[in-house]
Design an enzyme around this catalytic site. Structure first.
Site, PDB file in Angstrom:
ATOM      1  CG  HIS A   8      -1.925   1.090   1.372  1.00  0.00           C
ATOM      2  ND1 HIS A   8      -3.123   0.910   0.692  1.00  0.00           N
ATOM      3  CD2 HIS A   8      -1.921   2.346   2.324  1.00  0.00           C
ATOM      4  CE1 HIS A   8      -3.859   2.036   0.964  1.00  0.00           C
ATOM      5  NE2 HIS A   8      -3.104   2.860   1.769  1.00  0.00           N
ATOM      6  CG  MET A  64      -4.918  10.087   1.026  1.00  0.00           C
ATOM      7  SD  MET A  64      -4.110   9.481   2.411  1.00  0.00           S
ATOM      8  CE  MET A  64      -2.863   8.406   1.530  1.00  0.00           C
ATOM      9  CG  MET A  79     -10.053   6.923   4.269  1.00  0.00           C
ATOM     10  SD  MET A  79      -8.278   5.960   3.942  1.00  0.00           S
ATOM     11  CE  MET A  79      -7.605   6.784   5.552  1.00  0.00           C
ATOM     12  N   GLY A 119      -3.984  11.056   6.127  1.00  0.00           N
ATOM     13  CA  GLY A 119      -2.729  11.985   6.300  1.00  0.00           C
ATOM     14  C   GLY A 119      -1.639  11.405   7.073  1.00  0.00           C
ATOM     15  N   GLY A 126       0.097   8.099   9.807  1.00  0.00           N
ATOM     16  CA  GLY A 126      -0.123   6.745  10.307  1.00  0.00           C
ATOM     17  C   GLY A 126      -0.056   6.862  11.780  1.00  0.00           C
ATOM     18  N   GLY A 127      -0.498   5.710  12.424  1.00  0.00           N
ATOM     19  CA  GLY A 127      -0.409   5.480  13.878  1.00  0.00           C
ATOM     20  C   GLY A 127      -1.538   6.221  14.444  1.00  0.00           C
ATOM     21  CG  ASP A 173      -5.777   3.116   4.839  1.00  0.00           C
ATOM     22  OD1 ASP A 173      -4.800   2.686   5.596  1.00  0.00           O
ATOM     23  OD2 ASP A 173      -5.345   3.721   3.747  1.00  0.00           O
ATOM     24  CB  SER A 204       1.991   2.166  12.820  1.00  0.00           C
ATOM     25  OG  SER A 204       0.453   2.143  13.116  1.00  0.00           O
TER      26      SER A 204
HETATM   27  C1  DX5 Z   1      -3.351   7.451   6.384  1.00  0.00           C
HETATM   28  C2  DX5 Z   1      -2.990   6.320   5.403  1.00  0.00           C
HETATM   29  C3  DX5 Z   1      -2.754   4.727   5.928  1.00  0.00           C
HETATM   30  C4  DX5 Z   1      -1.706   4.811   7.016  1.00  0.00           C
HETATM   31  C5  DX5 Z   1      -2.148   3.781   7.987  1.00  0.00           C
HETATM   32  O1  DX5 Z   1      -3.763   8.535   5.837  1.00  0.00           O
HETATM   33  O2  DX5 Z   1      -3.659   6.288   4.349  1.00  0.00           O
HETATM   34  O3  DX5 Z   1      -2.445   4.188   5.035  1.00  0.00           O
HETATM   35  O4  DX5 Z   1      -0.516   4.385   6.591  1.00  0.00           O
HETATM   36  O5  DX5 Z   1      -1.309   3.793   8.968  1.00  0.00           O
HETATM   37  P1  DX5 Z   1      -1.777   3.026  10.305  1.00  0.00           P
HETATM   38  O6  DX5 Z   1      -1.973   1.422  10.071  1.00  0.00           O
HETATM   39  O7  DX5 Z   1      -0.533   3.166  11.294  1.00  0.00           O
HETATM   40  O8  DX5 Z   1      -3.033   3.774  10.898  1.00  0.00           O
HETATM   41 ZN    ZN Z   2      -3.520   4.554   2.789  1.00  0.00          ZN
END
Ligand code: DX5
Ligand code: ZN
Length: 222
Positions: A32, A67, A136, A141, A143-144, A174, A197
């Site tokens: 991804h 995005m 979503m 925007g 991760g974590g 996601d 993460s």
């Molecule tokens: C966030 C991204 C995700 C992100 C997910 O906007 O689209 O793909 O990397 O990260 P985790 O699994 O840490 O929430």
């Molecule tokens: Zn994503």
């Protein structure tokens, strides 16, 4: 329909992108790739050139999550570059049907994403043009972030749309997907799981991918 794990490299060491992807190659189904433009979301990652060079260096099919503003202009290029799946955000799209047609014409699966504040019903008219719906479960925007349980009904509805379409539409989730939340996503009807993460903060990312798939399968089999 199989359960697919698509690790997100957003929280990987981006200075060693190809090596980081190689760490999950043995167990992951897709990779991804989060493309952010600092306009649609308040963060900036990488674009077409980086995605294109990475595609040549891994056997995993690229699952590009755009995005970005103006996906009408940019989304088809990711398909032409060899991505297996290209996801655009409905909130940013001027003509989503045409984007889907363009992505498919370039040989990739066409996918539409909805932010947490967007009603899932916006994808209903698009169903004949879609190969995947991305729900979503965090604000896009970063991760974590923590998984938003309030999005579970949207996953249920997306799966309902997929069934009703009579075609093989996948439902991807996601944001905040980990060992604790993936079972609920699977029960709600998701079959493609993005984990950032949870995978890349682990000592053995490939093992975590297998563990996540196992938990999702167990949640689906009762
Ligand atoms: C966030 C991204 C995700 C992100 C997910 O906007 O689209 O793909 O990397 O990260 P985790 O699994 O840490 O929430
Ligand atoms: Zn994503």
């Amino acid at each position: 329909m199989g359960l697919l794990i698509s690790p997100s490299v957003l929280n990987a060491d981006l200075s060693r992108l190809a090596d980081e992807v190689a760490r999950v190659e043995a167990t992951a189904d897709w990779i991804h790739l989060d493309v952010m433009d600092n306009h649609f979301v308040p963060n900036l990652t990488f674009g077409l050139l980086v995605v294109e060079s990475l595609i040549g260096k891994t056997s995993l099919p690229a699952d590009c999550h755009l995005m970005i503003a103006d996906p009408d202009r940019w989304a088809p290029s990711y398909a032409e570059a060899g991505a297996g799946s290209v996801t655009f955000h409905v909130e940013a799209a001027a003509n989503p049907r045409q984007i889907c047609r363009d992505i498919r014409a370039a040989g990739a699966r066409a996918s539409a994403a909805v932010k947490p504040g967007t009603d899932i019903s916006v994808v209903e008219d698009l169903l004949p043009y879609l190969d995947m719906i991305l729900v979503m479960t965090v604000e896009p925007g970063f991760g974590g972030q923590s998984f938003m349980d309030a999005m579970l009904p949207k996953i249920v509805q997306a799966r309902e749309y997929a069934k009703r379409s009579g075609t093989d539409i996948w439902v991807q989730v996601d944001g905040g997907v980990d060992a604790e939340t993936i079972g609920r996503c699977a029960e709600a009807g998701a079959n493609v799981f993005v984990a950032g993460s949870a995978v890349y903060r682990a000592d053995d990312p490939a093992l975590v991918v297998d563990e996540l798939r196992g938990i999702a399968q167990a949640a689906c089999s009762h």
